[in-house]
Design an enzyme around this catalytic site. Structure first.
Site, PDB file in Angstrom:
ATOM      1  N   GLU A 142      37.576  41.728  68.865  1.00 57.85           N
ATOM      2  CA  GLU A 142      36.608  40.764  69.297  1.00 57.85           C
ATOM      3  C   GLU A 142      35.513  41.352  70.402  1.00 57.85           C
ATOM      4  OE1 GLU A 142      39.636  39.570  69.208  1.00 57.85           O
ATOM      5  OE2 GLU A 142      39.705  37.915  68.080  1.00 57.85           O
ATOM      6  N   PHE A 154      47.603  25.422  71.137  1.00 52.77           N
ATOM      7  CA  PHE A 154      47.845  26.683  70.596  1.00 52.77           C
ATOM      8  C   PHE A 154      46.535  27.357  70.552  1.00 52.77           C
ATOM      9  CE2 PHE A 154      47.758  29.678  67.045  1.00 52.77           C
ATOM     10  CZ  PHE A 154      48.856  30.883  67.626  1.00 52.77           C
ATOM     11  N   GLN A 155      46.304  28.304  71.045  1.00 53.65           N
ATOM     12  CA  GLN A 155      45.061  29.100  71.048  1.00 53.65           C
ATOM     13  C   GLN A 155      43.931  28.472  71.757  1.00 53.65           C
ATOM     14  OE1 GLN A 155      44.406  31.212  67.471  1.00 53.65           O
ATOM     15  NE2 GLN A 155      45.546  32.958  68.125  1.00 53.65           N
ATOM     16  N   LYS A 177      37.147  22.579  66.024  1.00 55.57           N
ATOM     17  CA  LYS A 177      37.547  22.578  64.639  1.00 55.57           C
ATOM     18  C   LYS A 177      36.893  21.137  63.956  1.00 55.57           C
ATOM     19  CE  LYS A 177      40.783  24.497  61.529  1.00 55.57           C
ATOM     20  NZ  LYS A 177      42.025  25.034  61.270  1.00 55.57           N
ATOM     21  N   MET A 237      34.129  61.101  85.317  1.00 59.40           N
ATOM     22  CA  MET A 237      33.208  60.620  86.611  1.00 59.40           C
ATOM     23  C   MET A 237      34.438  60.271  87.572  1.00 59.40           C
ATOM     24  SD  MET A 237      30.300  60.455  87.331  1.00 59.40           S
ATOM     25  CE  MET A 237      28.834  60.082  86.549  1.00 59.40           C
TER      26      MET A 237
END
Lengths: 612, 185
Positions: A68, A130-131, A180, A500
């Site tokens: 993502e 969940f999630q 949802k 760096m």
């Protein structure tokens, strides 16, 4: 909620409405109305209804990333190269949390993004489902604004408002969290974009005419003026860059640009002094320090630009043009604040300058230019050439030389030495062709950003100038690049170090290279082949041109492993806690160096040690 | 009531003043009353390291769903300016009004103060409450709850006096404030 809906919600659900839509359909309908043609995303449980709706339409193309975080950077690249809003679609929980880095990146660099995140159904919110993650809570400080939609009748207006907020004023990322049950629910309510303005949100774009007059007065009197342009010019649209160039030329004043502002003025213009800041040019930083009028245009006096604040441009009056009032007087007190859109302010200044038939103080300006030319003559970007080992600067010089004839070259970068070298050695003549993570400094930005640019500009030459450490942070996106046959070029300056970090350890920590060396790096040529890309390698300076030409010629994604000098440092450098006129130059500079600050000490003061 | 205004130095553009003086400001913020708005404001203060001395919030316009937040904060003039600009940048914020620089204004706080004691101490607490115009709103044979409204200083003074007389518990609302005169926010 105080969002204004144009069509009244109809509570009466008993009679079958003439037409109704699912929440997912409403979202897509609103996206299409907002002119969205591409979204970058990754499916998951909570957003499956949107994916199902996507499957049944043809207006919007979905690009399936591999993580993502890559989706947000891709959307950033898309947005920055087109001026449009980049759109991201991710699932709840880990989908949203993975997107967070990209959201902060977009916030810091003012990139317009709308990120749709799935959420567990409203009745489960707060239950550790969940999630489930508190996405609006997590992203509140990571976004310009965010929404949790709990009422399907407000869904369309929320999407429209999100786009308005993302693209207007100082642009930024906006999250819409979509439970949802809202996505699968049905509603007859759909509102079009008109009339969705919100009373509390009215960014000012038109400048106050009195401020314009004050600014012009200062400009006419200035003896050592300097334009200091930033990313705000780019964000204001290509027209703003044109106006900026016209104003700089009309006045004959020198101009520097920030990392984010590169391209606002053609690099080839003799009035351009190069980049300003920590790794800016000798002439830019000295001009910043010694000028008597600084005209900041869409730049925000970032600590990478100012260096030591108490020693920052001590003798100058400052005009600051910015669309965001909170940018003004944040780090540096200015004399004339001009709140407004860069493009509009520049147009007003240019009109005023012409109307007054204004002329700069010619004699003083000539003196000033004489001084600047002396600084320029120092040739601060000079480096020690080698015919045995590839100097990273040389690789970039050749990359520029071999691509500069093309109009359609886009450069993205990761973060580190290679990024600064790219900013120094690639000469940007146009805005929107340079995408880099400036504010947040996100390693792993460049490859997915290049992907987003290539989606928007299928025939362009899109090159991610990378380091071998950074690119590994989002290397999985080679798989996306392959899937969509994007001819992205990853140009890796491979020194086997986090360059760096190594440079700072050399300068600040006694050369103790703690965890900055990478053993067991992948063979990038084989890695490219494993991802169905072309892998090329150069280990000697004599091979550089051939590899670059081959990279350009191949109409496929290419990974170039440019094996460069491991010990090379990026100069000039303003050490942390130092002033603009205390810059360090590289070993190629043969003029005498200033003495160390403390006996036996390095170039960095103790107060500088605590700074990042 | 305008103690805060007089305590802070005059708004000065001199650069030297900016470095040193810390001022106390009372800021009124008109916001859309929507979920998360308080978290946005509080998160802004904690995230950017600003001080909150007191914060009160309640819906003040039910029809328009507007809430008013009153924040008392401290900072140098440059920080105060930043705080206001940052607040104004929040999408649901309608107005930010610095009452301290906006002219004379009234600041009030309400406090509930529980005092336990018997005999002379109990009588004394009641006597002082009378002087301070605090009302006893609950009483048992050995305790009172006083309700008082007033400026911060007045409430502080009252609480201090109650300490030796059996102060048990204090609950304060934080400052609410409004500008004097006939103009609205």
């Amino acid at each position: 909620m105080a969002m204004k809906t144009t069509s009244a919600p109809t509570p009466d659900n008993t009679a079958a409405p003439a037409q109704d839509w699912t929440g997912s359909e409403i979202v897509l309908k609103a996206l299409v109305e907002q002119g969205v043609d591409v979204i970058f995303g990754y499916p998951g449980g909570a957003v499956l209804p949107i994916y199902d709706a996507l499957f049944q339409q043809n207006s919007i193309r979905h690009i399936l990333v591999r993580q993502e975080g890559g989706a947000v950077h891709a959307a950033e690249g898309y947005a920055r190269s087109t001026g449009k809003v980049g759109v991201v679609l991710v699932t709840s929980g880990p989908g949203a949390t993975n997107a967070v880095t990209g959201l902060v990146d977009a916030l810091m660099d003012s990139i317009p993004i709308v990120c749709l995140t799935g959420q567990v159904p409203t009745h489960l919110i707060g239950n550790d489902a969940f999630q489930e993650a508190d996405t609006t809570g997590i992203t509140r400080p990571c976004t310009k604004h965010n929404y949790l939609v709990k009422d399907i009748t407000k869904l369309a207006t929320t999407v429209h408002e999100a786009f308005h907020v993302a693209r207007s004023g100082r642009p930024g990322p906006v999250v819409i969290d979509l439970p949802k049950d809202i996505l699968v629910g049905r509603s007859p309510v759909y509102a079009s974009p008109t009339g969705t303005a919100r009373r509390s949100y009215n960014p000012r774009t038109e400048p106050d005419p009195r401020r314009i007059e004050e600014a012009l007065d200062l400009m006419m009197k200035a003896k050592r003026p300097l334009f200091y342009g930033g990313g705000g010019i780019i964000n204001s649209g290509p027209k703003a860059s044109e106006l900026y160039t016209q104003l700089v030329r009309a006045t004959g004043f020198p101009s520097t640009l920030t990392l984010m502002g590169l391209g606002a003025l053609p690099a080839a213009d003799p009035l351009f002094l190069g980049m300003v800041g920590m790794h800016g040019t000798w002439e830019s930083n000295h001009a910043m320090h010694d000028c008597d009028l600084m005209i900041a245009v869409g730049s925000r006096f970032d600590d990478r630009v100012t260096g030591k604040l108490t020693a920052f441009s001590p003798g100058s009056k400052k005009i600051h043009i910015d669309i965001d009032p909170s940018s003004i007087n944040k780090n540096v007190r200015v004399d004339v604040p001009v709140v407004g859109d860069c493009g509009k302010v520049l147009a007003a200044l240019l009109a005023g300058w012409k109307q007054r038939k204004a002329k700069a103080d010619g004699k003083a300006l000539a003196e000033w230019w004489k001084q600047i030319e002396q600084w320029r003559a120092r040739d601060c970007l000079r480096y020690e050439k080698s015919d045995k080992i590839i100097k990273p600067q040389y690789a970039l010089e050749r990359l520029y030389a071999l691509t500069k004839e093309r109009e359609d070259v886009f450069i993205t970068t990761e973060v580190g030495q290679h990024q600064m070298w790219a900013a120094q050695f690639y000469k940007f003549q146009k805005p929107n062709h340079w995408m880099t993570s400036g504010g947040l400094g996100t390693m792993g930005y460049g490859l997915p950003a290049a992907m987003g640019v290539q989606i928007a500009h299928p025939d362009a030459l899109v090159i991610d100038v990378a380091g071998e450490a950074s690119i590994l942070m989002n290397i999985q996106e080679l798989s996306t690049i392959c899937q969509y046959r994007l001819p992205v070029k990853a140009f890796i300056l491979n020194n086997q170090y986090m360059g760096m970090v190594r440079q700072w350890q050399e300068l600040l920590h006694g050369g103790r290279y703690s965890e900055s060396y990478m053993d067991s790096l992948p063979d990038f040529v084989k890695l490219a082949e494993a991802f169905h890309c072309v892998g090329l390698r150069a280990t000697k300076p004599s091979e550089v041109d051939d590899v670059i030409k081959e990279m350009i010629k191949v109409k496929k994604p290419v990974v170039v492993d440019m094996v460069v000098d491991q010990a090379e440092n990026c100069f000039p450098m303003i050490p942390s806690g130092a002033a603009h006129n205390e810059m360090l130059l590289g070993p190629a500079d043969k003029q005498p160096k200033p003495a160390p600050k403390k006996p036996g000490g390095g170039p960095i003061s103790e107060e500088g040690m605590v700074l990042v | 009531m305008s103690a805060a205004a007089s305590r802070g130095s005059k708004p000065s553009k001199a650069k030297e003043a900016i470095v040193s003086t810390v001022e106390r400001h009372t800021i009124a913020v008109l916001v859309d009353n929507e979920p998360g708005i308080l978290a946005r404001v509080v998160g802004l203060f904690s995230g950017r390291g600003y001080n909150i001395e007191s914060l009160t919030v309640s819906e003040t316009d039910a029809r328009e769903h507007l809430s008013r937040i009153t924040i008392v904060t401290r900072g140098t003039p440059m920080i105060i300016e930043q705080i206001k600009a940052q607040l104004d940048r929040l999408v649901p914020v309608h107005k930010v009004n610095d009452l301290t620089v906006g002219g004379p204004h009234v600041e009030r706080e309400l406090a509930l103060i529980k005092v336990r004691g018997t005999g002379e101490k109990r009588v004394e607490s009641l006597r002082i409450a009378d002087i301070f115009r605090a009302r006893a709103i609950d009483s048992t044979i050995d305790s009172f709850i006083f309700e008082m409204t007033g400026s911060l200083d007045k409430i502080d003074a009252f609480i201090k006096l109650m300490e030796p007389l059996g102060l048990i518990e204090v609950s304060r609302t934080g400052v609410v404030a409004i500008a004097r005169g006939n103009q609205g926010l």
